[in-house]
Design a protein around this motif. Sequence first.
Motif, PDB file in Angstrom:
ATOM      1  N   HIS B 167       0.808  -1.212   0.000  1.00  0.00           N
ATOM      2  CA  HIS B 167       0.000   0.000   0.000  1.00  0.00           C
ATOM      3  C   HIS B 167       0.842   1.264   0.000  1.00  0.00           C
ATOM      4  CE1 HIS B 167      -4.111  -1.252   0.096  1.00  0.00           C
ATOM      5  NE2 HIS B 167      -3.779  -2.238   0.905  1.00  0.00           N
ATOM      6  N   THR B 168       2.042   1.187  -0.569  1.00  0.00           N
ATOM      7  CA  THR B 168       2.882   2.377  -0.584  1.00  0.00           C
ATOM      8  C   THR B 168       2.106   3.565  -1.127  1.00  0.00           C
ATOM      9  OG1 THR B 168       4.687   0.915  -1.093  1.00  0.00           O
ATOM     10  CG2 THR B 168       5.128   3.247  -1.289  1.00  0.00           C
ATOM     11  N   LEU B 169       1.335   3.309  -2.158  1.00  0.00           N
ATOM     12  CA  LEU B 169       0.555   4.401  -2.734  1.00  0.00           C
ATOM     13  C   LEU B 169      -0.926   4.079  -2.793  1.00  0.00           C
ATOM     14  CD1 LEU B 169       2.687   5.704  -5.664  1.00  0.00           C
ATOM     15  CD2 LEU B 169       1.685   7.048  -3.848  1.00  0.00           C
ATOM     16  N   GLY B 170      -1.357   3.095  -2.020  1.00  0.00           N
ATOM     17  CA  GLY B 170      -2.747   2.684  -2.127  1.00  0.00           C
ATOM     18  C   GLY B 170      -2.868   1.734  -3.298  1.00  0.00           C
ATOM     19  N   SER B 171      -4.077   1.445  -3.667  1.00  0.00           N
ATOM     20  CA  SER B 171      -4.241   0.464  -4.733  1.00  0.00           C
ATOM     21  C   SER B 171      -5.310   0.860  -5.726  1.00  0.00           C
ATOM     22  CB  SER B 171      -4.599  -0.869  -4.104  1.00  0.00           C
ATOM     23  OG  SER B 171      -5.104  -1.719  -5.084  1.00  0.00           O
TER      24      SER B 171
END
Lengths: 272, 324
Positions: B167-171
């Motif tokens: 989830h570094t940037l969400g999905s």
Amino acid sequence: MFLLSFTKLLVLCSIIIGASPLEASQKVPKIITTSPTLTELIFQLGYGKTLVATSEFSDYPKEAKSLPTIGSLFYPSLEKIVRFSPDYVLVDSESTPHTLVTQLNKVKLASISIHLRSVEELFTSSKTLLQEIFRAQHLTILEEKTKQLQSNTKIFSKNFRFLIVAWISPLTLFGNSTFLSDLISKYGGQNLLNSNLQAAYPQVSLEWFVKNPPDILFLLTNQKENLDELQRLAQKWWPNQKVNLVALSPDYFARPTFTPLEHISAILKDAL
Amino acid sequence: MKRLFGGGLLLTVLFICLGLLLFGGAQAISFDTFTAESMTNSADHRIFWLLKIPRLLLVLTVGGALAMVGGTYQILFNNSLADPYILGVSSSVTLGLVVAEIFLGWPSNSIKAMGIGLGFALIVILLLLFCFYFHKLQNMERVVLFGVGINFLFSSALFILISLQNHTLGSGSMRWLFGNIPWIELKESFALIAITAPIGIIIVIFGRYLDGLSLGDTVARTLGFNPNHVRGFYLVLTSLLLTSVTCLTGSIGFIGLVVPHCVRLVFAPRSSRVLLLISFVFGALFLAVSDTISRSILPPLEFPIGMVTTLLGGPLFLYLLWKR
């Protein structure tokens, strides 16, 4: 006997010195981070050895992979955190549930919320960590990073308009209140999204996107197919305009740490 | 007469909205776009032909198909709460697309990923038919419960997969849960129409069997057809129709549930064929208007389409219910 004790002492000293820049007399704090970003940041500040646990997907640097985990970014386990009895829990204010801080207070665990939405916040948060948790006497590392950033940004005098694509479908961009957008702005870039827009990653309409072509269009991706797809679309949408398409690898640019600072100037030099 | 007038008025309003969709939206374009020669290569011209027209065709097809499937299910299951997603076909498509995206690295809008989505849907359809014919699921209530079970199972699997992602940037996968109108090219819009139109036509042509079913199995048998065969036939057709639209847009709620009810309340159609046809028209226009609004509230932001359909349709439905 004396020689053996002296050797032990030497080994102990070398462990302490090698472990972190903490003073030998100082108690090593036990830290837990709730996001891969914070894990990376702690390692970059030189205090990786103080980490007792971190969140899943903390994969950088390599040493972080071997640390025990306390659950994922959005679902950290309070039970696991308590089990490690940390001195501090560093909470990523962007992604960790707000309820975690309340829960940590209830179980009498100290927590610090870290905001990393701009380059300035990265430096101030790092300073807070160094001074308040690690009791660092010198902030050499931050001074070096500041100098490096200043000398890098000086080279770029040209202003340019940009957009950063997080996902192509649905079209999601990086807003002004994101670290990456702020970083590129430092190099003379202007994010075409309205600066009043509070959303960090707004989903925008394609019509607006086509009507407002940027000079540089960044795409956060590791996959060549995604870049090729966007290239194809860009040729259709802006046949008469030169839109420079640049891929940003998530390995370097997805997390608001010092890593993007090290790589962005090379990328921009090529793009401009 | 009064009903006809009301319906006509509503249809006129919706057509005006359709015009606004083409020339309004997030970027309004003028009629000059089509007259001045110098404009033929302008951004407005490209926006109209590359974005607005394919999108309009897509939302009309998807909205119409969802309303039609919803109307069919409500008759088929004799259940006014039946919506297109009740059988779990759409959640299986969604799961297939997310699996393709996460494990195979195929973008969910690629043909390969859609193939996986279609494969998952076919498994569910075959399972449904198998149970329907061989395992005493011929009671429609049980079919619905079976679908609810599949839905829960697949939705949970979907949530687990999404939460296990980095989830570094969400999905981007989350979009399948709320529905999304993707950008497609004109030829893709026509391809979708080419797939869905024959299925829709068959559903309407054989609509008289639905009339028979709505009177009960005994009456249906006296009319000369086997009700279970008709149900099986419609389950396959509607599932295929639903699969083809869900592959592109994910699950867009509310239309399939509410549009057929609104049509019943306003027009009181006397046959299933008429109900399904009017549902198609209103579902198509309703989604088109919702889509325009989702992009016009706060440009350049675009709101999830499912949120707008619910916000618009909910009060309208309650009003109609209150008036009748």
